[in-house]
Design a protein around this motif. Structure first.
Motif, PDB file in Angstrom:
ATOM      1  N   VAL A 258       0.841  -1.202   0.000  1.00 25.80           N
ATOM      2  CA  VAL A 258       0.000   0.000   0.000  1.00 25.80           C
ATOM      3  C   VAL A 258       0.871   1.245   0.000  1.00 25.80           C
ATOM      4  CG1 VAL A 258      -1.641   1.340   1.390  1.00 25.80           C
ATOM      5  CG2 VAL A 258      -2.006  -1.094   1.033  1.00 25.80           C
ATOM      6  N   PHE A 259       1.932   1.240   0.823  1.00 25.86           N
ATOM      7  CA  PHE A 259       2.823   2.404   0.894  1.00 25.86           C
ATOM      8  C   PHE A 259       3.457   2.689  -0.468  1.00 25.86           C
ATOM      9  CE2 PHE A 259       7.176   3.988   1.290  1.00 25.86           C
ATOM     10  CZ  PHE A 259       6.926   5.233   1.838  1.00 25.86           C
ATOM     11  N   PHE A 260       4.048   1.671  -1.086  1.00 25.31           N
ATOM     12  CA  PHE A 260       4.722   1.886  -2.362  1.00 25.31           C
ATOM     13  C   PHE A 260       3.733   2.200  -3.473  1.00 25.31           C
ATOM     14  CE2 PHE A 260       8.227  -0.451  -0.283  1.00 25.31           C
ATOM     15  CZ  PHE A 260       9.181   0.537  -0.413  1.00 25.31           C
ATOM     16  N   TYR A 261       2.567   1.568  -3.450  1.00 27.33           N
ATOM     17  CA  TYR A 261       1.571   1.844  -4.475  1.00 27.33           C
ATOM     18  C   TYR A 261       1.108   3.285  -4.387  1.00 27.33           C
ATOM     19  CZ  TYR A 261      -2.630   1.670  -7.277  1.00 27.33           C
ATOM     20  OH  TYR A 261      -3.590   1.926  -8.212  1.00 27.33           O
ATOM     21  N   THR A 262       0.782   3.744  -3.172  1.00 26.72           N
ATOM     22  CA  THR A 262       0.306   5.113  -3.025  1.00 26.72           C
ATOM     23  C   THR A 262       1.422   6.113  -3.273  1.00 26.72           C
ATOM     24  OG1 THR A 262       0.600   5.002  -0.628  1.00 26.72           O
ATOM     25  CG2 THR A 262      -1.605   4.569  -1.480  1.00 26.72           C
ATOM     26  N   SER A 263       2.667   5.755  -2.936  1.00 29.08           N
ATOM     27  CA  SER A 263       3.782   6.655  -3.211  1.00 29.08           C
ATOM     28  C   SER A 263       3.962   6.838  -4.706  1.00 29.08           C
ATOM     29  CB  SER A 263       5.073   6.116  -2.596  1.00 29.08           C
ATOM     30  OG  SER A 263       4.996   6.135  -1.207  1.00 29.08           O
ATOM     31  N   MET A 264       3.883   5.743  -5.458  1.00 27.66           N
ATOM     32  CA  MET A 264       4.026   5.833  -6.908  1.00 27.66           C
ATOM     33  C   MET A 264       2.878   6.634  -7.490  1.00 27.66           C
ATOM     34  SD  MET A 264       5.606   2.083  -7.964  1.00 27.66           S
ATOM     35  CE  MET A 264       4.018   1.518  -8.420  1.00 27.66           C
ATOM     36  N   ASP A 265       1.671   6.409  -6.984  1.00 28.03           N
ATOM     37  CA  ASP A 265       0.508   7.145  -7.459  1.00 28.03           C
ATOM     38  C   ASP A 265       0.678   8.636  -7.164  1.00 28.03           C
ATOM     39  OD1 ASP A 265      -2.072   7.166  -8.669  1.00 28.03           O
ATOM     40  OD2 ASP A 265      -2.955   7.435  -6.675  1.00 28.03           O
ATOM     41  N   LYS A 266       1.195   8.949  -5.991  1.00 27.70           N
ATOM     42  CA  LYS A 266       1.414  10.338  -5.605  1.00 27.70           C
ATOM     43  C   LYS A 266       2.431  10.991  -6.542  1.00 27.70           C
ATOM     44  CE  LYS A 266       3.012  12.981  -1.633  1.00 27.70           C
ATOM     45  NZ  LYS A 266       3.508  12.884  -0.273  1.00 27.70           N
ATOM     46  N   GLU A 267       3.517  10.291  -6.846  1.00 26.90           N
ATOM     47  CA  GLU A 267       4.519  10.827  -7.766  1.00 26.90           C
ATOM     48  C   GLU A 267       3.915  11.130  -9.126  1.00 26.90           C
ATOM     49  OE1 GLU A 267       8.188   8.692  -8.298  1.00 26.90           O
ATOM     50  OE2 GLU A 267       8.294   8.253  -6.148  1.00 26.90           O
ATOM     51  N   ILE A 268       3.121  10.213  -9.625  1.00 27.65           N
ATOM     52  CA  ILE A 268       2.483  10.397 -10.928  1.00 27.65           C
ATOM     53  C   ILE A 268       1.561  11.611 -10.899  1.00 27.65           C
ATOM     54  CG2 ILE A 268       0.817   9.387 -12.554  1.00 27.65           C
ATOM     55  CD1 ILE A 268       2.074   6.625 -11.762  1.00 27.65           C
TER      56      ILE A 268
ATOM     57  N   THR B 148       8.133  20.251 -12.120  1.00 28.92           N
ATOM     58  CA  THR B 148       8.705  18.926 -12.378  1.00 28.92           C
ATOM     59  C   THR B 148       8.152  17.864 -11.438  1.00 28.92           C
ATOM     60  OG1 THR B 148      10.625  19.442 -11.001  1.00 28.92           O
ATOM     61  CG2 THR B 148      10.849  19.787 -13.387  1.00 28.92           C
ATOM     62  N   GLY B 149       7.267  18.256 -10.533  1.00 24.39           N
ATOM     63  CA  GLY B 149       6.648  17.291  -9.623  1.00 24.39           C
ATOM     64  C   GLY B 149       7.536  16.865  -8.478  1.00 24.39           C
ATOM     65  N   ASN B 150       8.547  17.669  -8.168  1.00 24.87           N
ATOM     66  CA  ASN B 150       9.484  17.304  -7.115  1.00 24.87           C
ATOM     67  C   ASN B 150       9.099  17.802  -5.731  1.00 24.87           C
ATOM     68  OD1 ASN B 150      11.212  15.871  -8.824  1.00 24.87           O
ATOM     69  ND2 ASN B 150      12.215  17.748  -9.465  1.00 24.87           N
ATOM     70  N   ILE B 151       8.034  18.577  -5.637  1.00 26.39           N
ATOM     71  CA  ILE B 151       7.544  19.000  -4.321  1.00 26.39           C
ATOM     72  C   ILE B 151       6.041  18.793  -4.280  1.00 26.39           C
ATOM     73  CG2 ILE B 151       9.349  20.702  -3.863  1.00 26.39           C
ATOM     74  CD1 ILE B 151       7.331  22.891  -4.623  1.00 26.39           C
ATOM     75  N   ASN B 152       5.547  18.651  -3.081  1.00 23.16           N
ATOM     76  CA  ASN B 152       4.111  18.528  -2.858  1.00 23.16           C
ATOM     77  C   ASN B 152       3.632  19.879  -2.345  1.00 23.16           C
ATOM     78  OD1 ASN B 152       1.529  17.774  -2.317  1.00 23.16           O
ATOM     79  ND2 ASN B 152       2.053  16.102  -0.948  1.00 23.16           N
ATOM     80  N   PRO B 153       3.045  20.683  -3.204  1.00 22.59           N
ATOM     81  CA  PRO B 153       2.699  22.051  -2.821  1.00 22.59           C
ATOM     82  C   PRO B 153       1.523  22.113  -1.859  1.00 22.59           C
ATOM     83  CG  PRO B 153       1.813  21.558  -4.972  1.00 22.59           C
ATOM     84  CD  PRO B 153       2.640  20.369  -4.562  1.00 22.59           C
ATOM     85  N   SER B 154       1.529  23.161  -1.062  1.00 22.78           N
ATOM     86  CA  SER B 154       0.399  23.390  -0.162  1.00 22.78           C
ATOM     87  C   SER B 154      -0.772  23.958  -0.966  1.00 22.78           C
ATOM     88  CB  SER B 154       0.794  24.387   0.929  1.00 22.78           C
ATOM     89  OG  SER B 154       0.971  25.683   0.360  1.00 22.78           O
ATOM     90  N   PHE B 155      -1.925  23.949  -0.355  1.00 22.01           N
ATOM     91  CA  PHE B 155      -3.117  24.513  -0.985  1.00 22.01           C
ATOM     92  C   PHE B 155      -2.892  25.983  -1.321  1.00 22.01           C
ATOM     93  CE2 PHE B 155      -6.993  27.006  -0.351  1.00 22.01           C
ATOM     94  CZ  PHE B 155      -7.764  26.509  -1.383  1.00 22.01           C
ATOM     95  N   PHE B 156      -2.267  26.724  -0.388  1.00 23.29           N
ATOM     96  CA  PHE B 156      -2.073  28.153  -0.590  1.00 23.29           C
ATOM     97  C   PHE B 156      -1.090  28.430  -1.726  1.00 23.29           C
ATOM     98  CE2 PHE B 156      -3.472  27.785   3.818  1.00 23.29           C
ATOM     99  CZ  PHE B 156      -4.613  28.577   3.739  1.00 23.29           C
ATOM    100  N   TYR B 157      -0.072  27.592  -1.860  1.00 26.55           N
ATOM    101  CA  TYR B 157       0.891  27.722  -2.956  1.00 26.55           C
ATOM    102  C   TYR B 157       0.167  27.517  -4.292  1.00 26.55           C
ATOM    103  CZ  TYR B 157       5.441  26.911  -5.307  1.00 26.55           C
ATOM    104  OH  TYR B 157       6.544  26.972  -6.113  1.00 26.55           O
ATOM    105  N   LEU B 158      -0.688  26.505  -4.353  1.00 19.22           N
ATOM    106  CA  LEU B 158      -1.438  26.258  -5.589  1.00 19.22           C
ATOM    107  C   LEU B 158      -2.397  27.403  -5.880  1.00 19.22           C
ATOM    108  CD1 LEU B 158      -2.237  22.463  -5.297  1.00 19.22           C
ATOM    109  CD2 LEU B 158      -0.625  23.568  -6.838  1.00 19.22           C
ATOM    110  N   LYS B 159      -3.032  27.923  -4.839  1.00 15.02           N
ATOM    111  CA  LYS B 159      -3.977  29.032  -5.022  1.00 15.02           C
ATOM    112  C   LYS B 159      -3.236  30.243  -5.588  1.00 15.02           C
ATOM    113  CE  LYS B 159      -8.112  30.759  -4.086  1.00 15.02           C
ATOM    114  NZ  LYS B 159      -9.208  30.452  -4.961  1.00 15.02           N
ATOM    115  N   LYS B 160      -2.055  30.545  -5.045  1.00 16.94           N
ATOM    116  CA  LYS B 160      -1.266  31.669  -5.551  1.00 16.94           C
ATOM    117  C   LYS B 160      -0.833  31.417  -6.998  1.00 16.94           C
ATOM    118  CE  LYS B 160       0.793  33.559  -1.356  1.00 16.94           C
ATOM    119  NZ  LYS B 160       2.075  33.812  -0.684  1.00 16.94           N
ATOM    120  N   SER B 161      -0.438  30.176  -7.296  1.00 17.14           N
ATOM    121  CA  SER B 161      -0.010  29.848  -8.664  1.00 17.14           C
ATOM    122  C   SER B 161      -1.149  30.060  -9.645  1.00 17.14           C
ATOM    123  CB  SER B 161       0.467  28.396  -8.748  1.00 17.14           C
ATOM    124  OG  SER B 161       1.599  28.206  -7.959  1.00 17.14           O
TER     125      SER B 161
END
Length: 89
Positions: free
Chosen positions: A24-34, A73-86
Motif C-alpha cells: 500500500v505504501f509503495f503503491y500510493t507513493s508511486m501514485d502520488k509521484e504520478i 517537475t513534480g518534485n515537491i508537494n505544494p500546499s493549498f495556498f501555494y497552488l492558489k497563488k499559482s
C-alpha cells in the motif's frame, strides 16, 4: 487468517500484514509521484499559455524560480495556498 479456504499459521500473520502495508505504501507513493508530475505539467502548460516565464510567475506569487521549477517537475508537494497563488499568478 484464511486464504482461499486454507488456514495460515498465526505466526505468519504479522508478515502478511507487513507485506500488505508495504504494498500500500509503495503503491500510493508511486501514485502520488504520478499525480504530482501531472499537476506540474498542467501548471507549466497554463504558464506557457499565458506567455510567462518561470521567473515571471514565481515573482508574481512571491516564490523563487527554483521553487516553481520544482513544482513544475513534480518534485515537491505544494500546499493549498501555494497552488492558489499559482492559479492567481
Amino acid at each position: 487468517m484464511n486464504v482461499k479456504g486454507k488456514k495460515i499459521n498465526p505466526k505468519y500473520n504479522r508478515y502478511l500484514v507487513l507485506i500488505a502495508n508495504l504494498f500500500v505504501f509503495f503503491y500510493t507513493s508511486m501514485d502520488k509521484e504520478i499525480e504530482l508530475k501531472k499537476l506540474g505539467l498542467r501548471i507549466r502548460e497554463i504558464r506557457k499559455e499565458k506567455a510567462m516565464t518561470q521567473l515571471d510567475l514565481a515573482h508574481s506569487i512571491g516564490k523563487d524560480q527554483q521553487s516553481l521549477q520544482w513544482l513544475e517537475t513534480g518534485n515537491i508537494n505544494p500546499s493549498f495556498f501555494y497552488l492558489k497563488k499559482s492559479q492567481q499568478g
